[in-house]
Design an enzyme around this catalytic site. Structure first.
Site, PDB file in Angstrom:
ATOM      1  N   ALA A 175      -6.330   4.867   1.719  1.00 49.92           N
ATOM      2  CA  ALA A 175      -6.681   5.162   0.330  1.00 49.92           C
ATOM      3  C   ALA A 175      -5.559   4.877  -0.657  1.00 49.92           C
ATOM      4  O   ALA A 175      -5.817   4.752  -1.860  1.00 49.92           O
ATOM      5  CB  ALA A 175      -7.113   6.628   0.202  1.00 49.92           C
ATOM      6  N   ASP A 176      -4.315   4.770  -0.176  1.00 53.50           N
ATOM      7  CA  ASP A 176      -3.189   4.579  -1.101  1.00 53.50           C
ATOM      8  C   ASP A 176      -2.060   3.833  -0.416  1.00 53.50           C
ATOM      9  O   ASP A 176      -0.941   4.341  -0.291  1.00 53.50           O
ATOM     10  CB  ASP A 176      -2.701   5.930  -1.626  1.00 53.50           C
ATOM     11  CG  ASP A 176      -1.586   5.789  -2.664  1.00 53.50           C
ATOM     12  OD1 ASP A 176      -1.513   4.726  -3.314  1.00 53.50           O
ATOM     13  OD2 ASP A 176      -0.785   6.732  -2.814  1.00 53.50           O
ATOM     14  N   LEU A 177      -2.320   2.623   0.038  1.00 55.71           N
ATOM     15  CA  LEU A 177      -1.281   1.856   0.712  1.00 55.71           C
ATOM     16  C   LEU A 177      -0.257   1.386  -0.309  1.00 55.71           C
ATOM     17  O   LEU A 177      -0.590   0.671  -1.256  1.00 55.71           O
ATOM     18  CB  LEU A 177      -1.881   0.654   1.440  1.00 55.71           C
ATOM     19  CG  LEU A 177      -0.913  -0.092   2.358  1.00 55.71           C
ATOM     20  CD1 LEU A 177      -0.469   0.793   3.516  1.00 55.71           C
ATOM     21  CD2 LEU A 177      -1.549  -1.372   2.892  1.00 55.71           C
TER      22      LEU A 177
END
Length: 244
Positions: A175-177
């Site tokens: 979701a938040d690389l």
């Protein structure tokens, strides 16, 4: 293989790997408890949500073991209303339990993520708060730190890309690389990925390019914030070419 066990507490519940610890209690997630044992090494991360625990300093049978304790905190505008409370929709859907189980599944599939140790939730009336403990990956540095003042080789950039590709082949949607939750170790290097809060496994699709675009924005942002960041279009092409 992770040995998943659950124990109910007065305020909620704890999910844990019985192969790594036995009969956990609320003190396991207490920073003041670890500090009293001389085992709270540092606090870092966004909104001071991360603490490093030197388990070896507290337990004679745990030579060299260090854990990472993360308290789930909100970001953005909603944090002005509630810094660390989330709507209760059931134990399985708490952020801590969902991430713990996702990490266990990713490790079962042979993907490079930290081992989940324990997770908990503490109930309120219609909300809950949550924490997660994972094993610390020794000898690692974030991608952001590695490329600050130093060149990462073409091989290094391609290994990062290949690692991302391995996750995407398994349908793992991060979701938040960003450049702070990709860790590198050694000269080859070995690459690990952290922080699977709100991550999921789903059919492959256009979301893969959205994940890569988010990583690109992160790298560009870091280059704008720090002096001497060794990142540009050539480095991105090495990474991106290996990731797709």
């Amino acid at each position: 293989m992770t040995d998943e066990q659950f124990i109910a507490t007065a305020g909620g519940g704890i999910l844990y790997d019985a192969s790594r610890l036995s009969k956990p209690d609320e003190e396991l997630f207490s920073r003041s408890h670890w500090a009293s044992l001389g085992a709270l090494e540092e606090i870092a991360g966004g909104r001071s949500s991360i603490a490093v625990l030197n388990v070896a300093a507290a337990r004679a049978d745990s030579t060299g073991i260090r854990w990472v304790l993360r308290h789930y905190r909100r970001g953005g505008l909603i944090a002005k209303l509630s810094q660390d409370s989330y709507l209760w929709t059931g134990a399985a859907r708490t952020r801590s339990f969902a991430e713990w189980r996702l990490l266990a599944e990713l490790r079962r599939r042979g993907l490079p993520v930290p081992a989940p140790v324990a997770a908990r939730y503490v109930r309120g009336w219609v909300t809950y708060r949550a924490d997660l403990i994972t094993e610390l990956l020794p000898g690692t540095r974030t991608l952001a730190d590695v490329i600050t003042g130093n060149d990462l080789s073409e091989t290094g950039w391609r290994v990062v890309g290949k690692t991302i590709a391995a996750f995407h082949r398994e349908g793992v949607h991060h979701a938040d690389l960003n450049a702070n939750n990709i860790l590198l170790a050694g000269s080859q290097p070995e690459v690990y990925v952290l922080d699977f809060d709100r991550g999921r496994i789903e059919p492959r699709g256009a979301w893969e390019q959205a994940v890569l675009a988010r990583l690109r924005r992160s790298l560009d942002k870091i280059k704008g914030q720090r002096a001497d960041v060794r990142f540009g279009e050539q480095q991105w092409q090495w990474l991106h070419g290996a990731a797709v």
